[in-house]
Design an enzyme around this catalytic site. Structure first.
Site, mmCIF file in Angstrom:
data_model
loop_
_atom_site.group_PDB
_atom_site.id
_atom_site.type_symbol
_atom_site.label_atom_id
_atom_site.label_comp_id
_atom_site.label_asym_id
_atom_site.label_seq_id
_atom_site.Cartn_x
_atom_site.Cartn_y
_atom_site.Cartn_z
ATOM 1 C CG ASN A 188 -77.218 25.463 16.452
ATOM 2 O OD1 ASN A 188 -77.308 26.676 16.320
ATOM 3 N ND2 ASN A 188 -78.281 24.670 16.445
ATOM 4 C CD GLU B 168 -81.063 26.781 15.343
ATOM 5 O OE1 GLU B 168 -82.102 27.453 15.187
ATOM 6 O OE2 GLU B 168 -80.620 26.438 16.451
ATOM 7 C CG ASP C 239 -78.398 20.977 17.299
ATOM 8 O OD1 ASP C 239 -78.623 20.009 18.062
ATOM 9 O OD2 ASP C 239 -79.022 22.052 17.368
ATOM 10 C CG ASN D 160 -82.212 19.577 18.291
ATOM 11 O OD1 ASN D 160 -82.059 20.230 19.316
ATOM 12 N ND2 ASN D 160 -82.321 20.139 17.100
ATOM 13 C CG ASP E 30 -74.349 20.646 19.632
ATOM 14 O OD1 ASP E 30 -74.764 21.180 18.592
ATOM 15 O OD2 ASP E 30 -74.722 20.968 20.781
ATOM 16 C CG ASP F 282 -78.793 28.077 22.109
ATOM 17 O OD1 ASP F 282 -78.206 28.112 21.004
ATOM 18 O OD2 ASP F 282 -80.018 27.826 22.215
ATOM 19 C CG HIS F 283 -76.017 24.671 20.159
ATOM 20 N ND1 HIS F 283 -76.329 23.327 20.194
ATOM 21 C CD2 HIS F 283 -77.191 25.318 19.969
ATOM 22 C CE1 HIS F 283 -77.626 23.168 20.015
ATOM 23 N NE2 HIS F 283 -78.190 24.362 19.882
#
Length: 254
Positions: free
Chosen positions: A7, A34, A145, A147, A216, A245-246
């Site tokens: 991501n 994303e 991802d 989530n 992830d 941030d991933h």
């Protein structure tokens, strides 16, 4: 063969980082999530120059997924068939004999919200579609991802975050539903240090303090489980200036 998921939290911002990572880690397939750009803005030439075929499915400002592959992608599907969904979340293709599903699962915002209800509907539809895909494709990987955390081992503060988004019983039950189809969490086929995460909040020194989540995931079918030799999270890109941030997750197949 190596497949990875990442991501990137805006391909506009992080295209140089993705290209640099591919140069250092020339995986056979990379699923991106994303993108946060429309189809006409996708940097296809940059990936062509890097030696990759590209399939993409964009959306302005939000969501967006792509599959980059050294071999051409065949039998491409965008989003979950039969689900009325205006969000660009899924790309599926057959690459070198492997059915690859790259997905950006809904966040869900918070339990009880409309976005959480959407996430539950989306997960229901995903499971039934993946079931149908597995009936046709024995070599299948579902990565992206999610989530969702599997359990407390995937959470930096399992007590404080209990039953919050990504950690609810409802979400984890759906994740186990995918496992129930005959898929396997590739990361947990191997030993890893405790508190091995793939996402860290930008705020409050989340990465520096390793206050993260493992959300992830790469799930593999029985046939691919037999070929799996490694599954690692590459923390290095999270140290970049202006990082996602991933972190990427990388699967190695014999």
């Amino acid at each position: 063969m190596q497949l990875a998921t990442w991501n990137v939290n805006s391909l506009n911002v992080r295209l140089p980082q993705v290209l640099a990572w591919l140069s250092a880690h020339p995986v056979d397939v990379l699923a991106l999530q994303e993108l946060k750009l429309t189809d006409d803005k996708f940097p296809v030439q940059a990936f062509t120059d890097a030696g990759y075929h590209a399939q993409w499915f964009g959306q302005k400002t939000y969501n967006g997924v792509a599959l980059l592959s050294k071999a051409p992608a065949e039998d491409v599907i965008r989003n979950i068939p039969g689900l009325d969904d205006g969000q660009a979340r899924v790309l599926c293709a057959t690459i070198d004999g492997v059915r690859v599903i790259g997905a950006y699962f809904p966040n869900g915002q918070e339990p009880g919200s409309d976005k959480f209800a959407y996430k539950m509907r989306w997960l229901d539809a995903l499971r039934e579609w993946v079931r149908a895909e597995m009936a046709v494709h024995t070599q299948l990987v579902l990565m992206g991802d999610y989530n969702i955390t599997f359990d407390d081992a995937d959470v930096w503060d399992p007590v404080g975050l209990r039953e919050t988004i990504h950690c609810t019983t409802e979400e984890r039950t759906h994740l186990q539903g995918l496992i129930g189809l005959g898929l396997h969490d590739a990361h947990r086929l191997f030993e890893h240090p405790p508190k091995t995460f793939s996402w860290w909040d930008y705020r409050m020194l989340g990465f520096q303090k390793n206050r993260g989540l493992r959300i992830d995931h790469i799930l593999v079918s029985d046939a691919l489980k037999a070929r799996t030799t490694a599954c690692e999270i590459d923390r290095a890109p999270r140290k970049n200036p202006q990082p996602s941030d991933h972190a990427p997750v990388v699967l190695t197949l014999a």
